[in-house]
Motif scaffolding. Sequence first.
Motif, PDB file in Angstrom:
ATOM      1  N   LEU A 134      -1.588   2.451  10.842  1.00  0.00           N
ATOM      2  CA  LEU A 134      -1.204   3.646  11.581  1.00  0.00           C
ATOM      3  C   LEU A 134      -0.904   4.719  10.557  1.00  0.00           C
ATOM      4  N   VAL A 135      -1.551   5.866  10.660  1.00  0.00           N
ATOM      5  CA  VAL A 135      -1.390   6.942   9.689  1.00  0.00           C
ATOM      6  C   VAL A 135      -0.915   8.194  10.414  1.00  0.00           C
ATOM      7  N   GLU A 188       8.161  12.519   9.710  1.00  0.00           N
ATOM      8  CA  GLU A 188       7.760  11.915   8.436  1.00  0.00           C
ATOM      9  C   GLU A 188       7.774  10.405   8.434  1.00  0.00           C
ATOM     10  N   GLY A 189       8.619   9.766   9.258  1.00  0.00           N
ATOM     11  CA  GLY A 189       8.774   8.319   9.179  1.00  0.00           C
ATOM     12  C   GLY A 189       8.292   7.615  10.434  1.00  0.00           C
ATOM     13  N   LEU A 190       7.792   6.385  10.258  1.00  0.00           N
ATOM     14  CA  LEU A 190       7.278   5.590  11.373  1.00  0.00           C
ATOM     15  C   LEU A 190       7.426   4.117  11.024  1.00  0.00           C
ATOM     16  N   SER A 221       1.877  11.830   6.001  1.00  0.00           N
ATOM     17  CA  SER A 221       3.331  11.718   5.904  1.00  0.00           C
ATOM     18  C   SER A 221       3.817  10.280   6.037  1.00  0.00           C
ATOM     19  N   GLU A 222       2.974   9.370   6.526  1.00  0.00           N
ATOM     20  CA  GLU A 222       3.369   7.964   6.634  1.00  0.00           C
ATOM     21  C   GLU A 222       2.148   7.107   6.880  1.00  0.00           C
ATOM     22  N   LEU A 235       0.843  -1.202   0.000  1.00  0.00           N
ATOM     23  CA  LEU A 235       0.000   0.000   0.000  1.00  0.00           C
ATOM     24  C   LEU A 235       0.873   1.243   0.000  1.00  0.00           C
ATOM     25  N   ALA A 236       0.546   2.180  -0.899  1.00  0.00           N
ATOM     26  CA  ALA A 236       1.200   3.491  -0.942  1.00  0.00           C
ATOM     27  C   ALA A 236       0.167   4.565  -0.644  1.00  0.00           C
ATOM     28  N   ALA A 237       0.538   5.508   0.222  1.00  0.00           N
ATOM     29  CA  ALA A 237      -0.369   6.587   0.620  1.00  0.00           C
ATOM     30  C   ALA A 237       0.038   7.877  -0.063  1.00  0.00           C
ATOM     31  N   MET A 238      -0.912   8.499  -0.769  1.00  0.00           N
ATOM     32  CA  MET A 238      -0.688   9.830  -1.331  1.00  0.00           C
ATOM     33  C   MET A 238      -0.697  10.851  -0.193  1.00  0.00           C
TER      34      MET A 238
END
Length: 352
Positions: A235-236, A308-310, A224-225, A178-181
């Motif tokens: 988790l968003v 930005e990262g998780l 951002s993630e 899955l990729a999140a815009m």
Amino acid sequence: MRMRSVLATVTAGLAAATCVTAAAPADAHSGKAPGVHACSPAVSITSYSDALDKTTYDGTFVGNLSALAVDHGGRIAALSDRSSLFTLDRETLKPTSVVNLVDEKGAALDSEGLAVDRDGTRLVTSETEPSVRRYERDGTLVGSLPVPDALKVAPAGRATSNLTFEGLTLLPGGHTLLAAMEGSLSGDTAGIVRFQTWDRATRQGDFRLSVQYGYRTDTGLGVSEAQATPDGRLLVLERGFTAGVGNTVRLYLADLRHATDTRRVDTLTGQEGVRLARKTLLADLVNCPSLGARAKQPQPNPLLDNIEGLTITGRTPGGRLRLLLVSDDNQNAVQTTRLYSLSVRLPHTVNG
């Protein structure tokens, strides 16, 4: 995204990461919590570290970090949006290696999302086109995934430059990516973003385009993630920045199970009959204790920066998920490369 402004499966990843310490490296720039420090009823912060801020490794600047993933052996892969992919020691979280990534023409990437596949290859997004490419451990490019035309940057598609694939994660089982815009497509209502998935064509095969979902961010924030949990939810991280005020960073739990497949929905406006992903706020990180952190620019909480990262690194003895977060300093003197160790207790259900 530069703010102008995991393993094959998550389940397997947690098993491999049981010895990953979520505690940040102990040094003069670390905040250590002697006990539980709650950001909300569901989320607590245990430590932070600025040890990597404005440092170099093997001649490469250690910063601009936009994504994290658990690698084989519990090591941490850390991706810079300037095309550098670091390996961090699982205990000290200090770099032990770095490779540089390039596209098919040898050009640098605007690399934002990262997942480690079950064979150890790295799946990496770039916001430029956008793209999802596969790399060997040594940085050798071995292939790329198809991207829907609508998600491409205008004029090829309807996406805005620097607001494309910001998050990347493998769902449990390793069969779905899955990729999140980060931002909305032209024609979609502001704040409604698309989550694109790919499924493996065969058990051992590469990925092909699959279901797409809509997700509504809070006003003024972008994604951002996105990181899959062991039960298949997400988790968003939602993030924003206001000059003179600072960053907003919120952690949500999202559930896609009853969301509409939006592949053939031309515009997303919140219309009746199109169900967006449900989400529940786990924590607004402005409410975390600062643990003595200092900010180089105005922030509503000095602990905050451009997070930005998780990634999920394991579980606490009580069964909470251990999280490791990182901020992107944009190689900017007034921003900080900061690592955060949190724990989270997931609710059984997600609100509407």
